[in-house]
Design an enzyme around this catalytic site. Sequence first.
Site: not given
Ligand code: DGL
Length: 270
Positions: A10-11, A73, A152, A184, A186
Amino acid sequence: MTDYSIGVFDSGVGGLTVLKEIRRYLPGENLIYLGDTARVPYGTKSAETVVRYAQQAAAFLWHKQVKMIVVACNTASSVALEHLQHSFPVPVVGVIVPGAREAVRLTRSGRIGVIGTEGTVNSDAYPREIHSLATDCRVWSAACPLFVPLAEEGWAEHEIARLAALEYLAPLLEQQIDTLVLGCTHYPLLKNTLRALLQPEIQLVDSAEQTALTVRHLLGDNDKLLTVSPGRCKFYVTDVPTRFVRVGSDFWGQPLGEVERVNLPLLDEK
Ligand code: DGL
C-alpha cells in the site's frame, strides 16, 4: 512451494485494513507488508506516477519470493493492476474487482455509490468494473480526500468526520443509492460514522474484506492455502517507521511488532 508468503503493499498505513482482513480469513498464512511511506499519498498523484511506484513496490515483494501480490491500495489497484499482472509471474490481486462484485451482488435498485481518493474516482475503475458485471447498474462516485487524514489522526468517529461525511455523501444520497462502496483503504475506520448517517437500508461494501475472501478463494483453489496457525507477519516501510508504528496499531488493531525500513533499490528507477 507452498510455504511462500503473501505479499501486500500500500502507499502507507492504510493497507493494514486489508492485511487485517487477510489475517482474519487466512490466519495460517505468512504475510509480508510493504507501506511506501516515503511517497504516500498515492491518491493525489497522477496515474503515471502511481503505476511507477506500484511497479517498484511489487518488485520488492517479488524479490521476497511471495506466492501472491495483493495491491491493498485502491488508487494503485485502479491504475496499475494490469501493468502488475503483466509484469510478475504470480497472481496479482487488487481491491477493485472484489468490491465491485460485492456491490453488484448486494444492490437491489442497481443504484451504487463509490467513495475513494481523487485518483481512484478519476480513474473510473469501480464504475467500469461494476458495468462490466451488470450493465444495468448506475454508479455515482465522490472523492473524499479528508477521510484519509481524519482516519490517521484517530478522528474517524469525531464530529469533524461526521460533518465531512455529510458534505461528501450528499450528492450520492440525492441519487438514492442503496449500496455504498468504501473504495479506499482508510474508510473501514469510518464505518460507524457513515453507518450513523445513512439509512439502514443502504448497504456498505468493505473492499478490504472482499479482497481477503478473494485471496482465500484463489489460494484454496490452487491448493496453496496454509492452515498451520498462526502465520508470521513482517512489516516494511520506505521511511522512518515511527509514525507507521503509532498510527498503524489503530489500523491493525494491535501493536505492530517489528517494522523494518527499506530503501527500495528500485525507488528512483523509471
Ligand atoms: N491507500 C490509498 C487508497 O486506498 C489511500 C491513501 C493514499 O492516498 O495514498 O487509495
